[in-house]
Design an enzyme around this catalytic site. Structure first.
Site, mmCIF file in Angstrom:
data_model
loop_
_atom_site.group_PDB
_atom_site.id
_atom_site.type_symbol
_atom_site.label_atom_id
_atom_site.label_comp_id
_atom_site.label_asym_id
_atom_site.label_seq_id
_atom_site.Cartn_x
_atom_site.Cartn_y
_atom_site.Cartn_z
ATOM 1 N N ASP A 1 0.819 -1.226 0.000
ATOM 2 C CA ASP A 1 0.000 0.000 0.000
ATOM 3 C C ASP A 1 0.850 1.272 0.000
ATOM 4 O O ASP A 1 0.320 2.374 0.125
ATOM 5 C CB ASP A 1 -0.938 0.007 1.215
ATOM 6 C CG ASP A 1 -0.183 -0.044 2.537
ATOM 7 O OD1 ASP A 1 1.073 -0.041 2.513
ATOM 8 O OD2 ASP A 1 -0.833 -0.064 3.599
ATOM 9 N N GLU B 1 3.173 2.141 2.230
ATOM 10 C CA GLU B 1 3.780 2.514 3.524
ATOM 11 C C GLU B 1 5.219 2.030 3.554
ATOM 12 O O GLU B 1 5.576 1.042 2.907
ATOM 13 C CB GLU B 1 2.992 1.875 4.687
ATOM 14 C CG GLU B 1 1.645 2.523 4.902
ATOM 15 C CD GLU B 1 0.901 1.960 6.117
ATOM 16 O OE1 GLU B 1 1.432 1.054 6.793
ATOM 17 O OE2 GLU B 1 -0.219 2.421 6.367
ATOM 18 N N HIS C 1 15.949 33.795 2.985
ATOM 19 C CA HIS C 1 15.557 35.037 2.310
ATOM 20 C C HIS C 1 14.852 35.934 3.314
ATOM 21 O O HIS C 1 15.425 36.875 3.816
ATOM 22 C CB HIS C 1 14.696 34.709 1.088
ATOM 23 C CG HIS C 1 14.323 35.929 0.304
ATOM 24 N ND1 HIS C 1 13.227 35.998 -0.513
ATOM 25 C CD2 HIS C 1 14.907 37.141 0.244
ATOM 26 C CE1 HIS C 1 13.158 37.210 -1.042
ATOM 27 N NE2 HIS C 1 14.162 37.912 -0.611
ATOM 28 N N LYS D 1 14.917 40.146 -10.451
ATOM 29 C CA LYS D 1 13.954 39.145 -10.956
ATOM 30 C C LYS D 1 12.566 39.456 -10.411
ATOM 31 O O LYS D 1 12.412 39.787 -9.239
ATOM 32 C CB LYS D 1 14.394 37.750 -10.501
ATOM 33 C CG LYS D 1 13.441 36.628 -10.891
ATOM 34 C CD LYS D 1 14.035 35.236 -10.606
ATOM 35 C CE LYS D 1 13.802 34.776 -9.187
ATOM 36 N NZ LYS D 1 14.292 33.410 -8.937
ATOM 37 N N ARG E 1 9.040 37.423 -10.148
ATOM 38 C CA ARG E 1 8.434 36.111 -10.389
ATOM 39 C C ARG E 1 6.916 36.256 -10.473
ATOM 40 O O ARG E 1 6.285 36.775 -9.561
ATOM 41 C CB ARG E 1 8.815 35.153 -9.252
ATOM 42 C CG ARG E 1 8.437 33.718 -9.533
ATOM 43 C CD ARG E 1 8.813 32.788 -8.395
ATOM 44 N NE ARG E 1 10.174 32.274 -8.436
ATOM 45 C CZ ARG E 1 10.600 31.349 -9.274
ATOM 46 N NH1 ARG E 1 9.780 30.851 -10.188
ATOM 47 N NH2 ARG E 1 11.843 30.922 -9.219
ATOM 48 N N ASP F 1 23.620 30.441 -8.355
ATOM 49 C CA ASP F 1 22.363 30.530 -7.610
ATOM 50 C C ASP F 1 22.304 29.381 -6.611
ATOM 51 O O ASP F 1 22.998 28.378 -6.783
ATOM 52 C CB ASP F 1 21.167 30.469 -8.579
ATOM 53 C CG ASP F 1 19.906 31.091 -7.971
ATOM 54 O OD1 ASP F 1 19.968 31.604 -6.837
ATOM 55 O OD2 ASP F 1 18.856 31.057 -8.637
HETATM 56 C C1 R5P Z 1 14.676 31.592 -5.563
HETATM 57 O O1 R5P Z 1 14.324 32.389 -4.831
HETATM 58 C C2 R5P Z 1 15.925 30.779 -5.552
HETATM 59 O O2 R5P Z 1 17.039 31.475 -5.072
HETATM 60 C C3 R5P Z 1 16.187 30.259 -6.954
HETATM 61 O O3 R5P Z 1 16.489 31.349 -7.793
HETATM 62 C C4 R5P Z 1 14.992 29.541 -7.473
HETATM 63 O O4 R5P Z 1 14.576 28.570 -6.555
HETATM 64 C C5 R5P Z 1 15.260 28.896 -8.797
HETATM 65 O O5 R5P Z 1 14.075 28.313 -9.226
HETATM 66 P P1 R5P Z 1 13.843 27.893 -10.733
HETATM 67 O O6 R5P Z 1 15.011 27.032 -11.139
HETATM 68 O O7 R5P Z 1 12.560 27.100 -10.685
HETATM 69 O O8 R5P Z 1 13.713 29.128 -11.541
#
Ligand code: R5P
Length: 301
Positions: free
Chosen positions: A37, A39, A130, A192, A194, A219
């Site tokens: 199942d 688990e 952040h 950026k 989003r 990043d």
């Molecule tokens: C966002 O705040 C992070 O620092 C990365 O920039 C983000 O998680 C990257 O996400 P993705 O590859 O989906 O654009």
């Protein structure tokens, strides 16, 4: 002297092996399978009575893995472990660090509560800090953050001629500035906006002074890769050479690798916090040092 044992959640065996080797610790076996199942069945295959146990978990897809992680910590305690620490090189659920829209769950807080109740300490690599400044705003256990910047900077220094470190968004400044400082080269960041998981807009800084340099995008997370791919395209459009992309955590959801290749990245590398073909930068030495410090502190608490 207390024995240190390293046990790995399924999928983290290679990382656990490197950490154990650097700690000169024994490996502890884990039998794991799924019942029909779905688990999870777990069995700790070696004795841990009185041991300092380190659980290594690489949580790329946390939802199917987290119940097993919590059950394993409980089992280790019941079997007599002196302390149970968690090495989660990639700490998931850090990005939902506020209620962006009414009614949303702030999952970073809930996840931190779960982990804090199950483990004595935590070691991770560059979590997504952040809106939180530090992990102790949400984690109730001692939590050590291993910076990837020294290892990333050493890689850039050895492999890239005339680099400039570029952050694909303002949040990346914390890593970008440190890597550039250690690698002895300039840096800059984009802005950026989003709009959705796969819908972002980026604005480039003035790049005139950086012409002739090799852009190295850094990043913390490459997830869908839309952030990195947009940055690669932007830099190319501004007349810079194809960018080298460095992600600390190679989440690489769905078609992320193809998207980056299509965008024209010269090379894509990552730290070995999550297993991926792009892994080229080893951070397990620094992780092992942080584990030693946590174990020592736990003994005197
Ligand atoms: C966002 O705040 C992070 O620092 C990365 O920039 C983000 O998680 C990257 O996400 P993705 O590859 O989906 O654009």
């Amino acid at each position: 002297m207390t024995t240190c044992s390293v046990i790995s959640l399924p999928g983290a065996e290679a990382c656990a092996g490197l950490v154990a080797k650097k700690l000169e610790a024994a490996r502890c076996g884990l039998e794991s399978r799924r019942f029909p199942d779905g688990e999870i069945y777990l069995r700790v295959a070696d004795g841990v009575d009185g041991h300092e146990v380190v659980v290594v978990a690489q949580l790329r897809e946390p939802d199917p893995q987290v119940p097993g992680l919590i059950f394993l910590a409980d089992a280790l305690r019941e079997l007599g472990a002196a302390h149970v620490g968690l090495v989660a090189p990639y700490l998931p659920y850090m990005r939902q660090d506020t209620r962006f829209r009414d009614g949303e769950a702030v999952t970073s807080r809930s996840f931190a509560r779960l982990i804090s109740a199950a483990f004595d300490w935590l070691v991770t690599v560059d979590p997504h800090l952040h809106r939180y400044q530090a992990l102790d705003e949400v984690y109730r256990i001692p939590a050590a953050v291993v910076p990837s910047a020294p290892a990333v900077a050493a890689w850039v220094h050895q492999r890239v001629a005339k680099p400039v470190i570029v952050g694909p968004d303002e949040e990346s400044l914390q890593w970008v500035a440190e890597v550039a400082d250690l690698a002895g080269c300039p840096h800059t960041v984009m802005r950026k906006l989003r709009h959705g998981d796969r819908d972002i807009e980026q604005a480039l800084p003035d790049l005139q002074a950086l012409q002739g340099r090799t852009p190295v995008l850094v990043d913390d997370i490459i997830s869908t890769a839309h952030t990195m791919a947009g940055a690669v395209r932007g830099l190319r459009a501004a007349g810079l050479a194809p960018a080298v992309c460095v992600g600390v955590h190679a989440v690489f959801a769905a078609d992320a690798a193809a998207l980056l290749a299509e965008a024209g990245a010269a090379q894509v590398v990552s730290c070995n916090t999550l297993p991926h073909a792009s892994n080229a930068i080893d951070v397990t030495g620094a992780m092992a040092e942080a584990v030693r410090a946590q174990q020592q502190a736990a003994r005197y608490r």
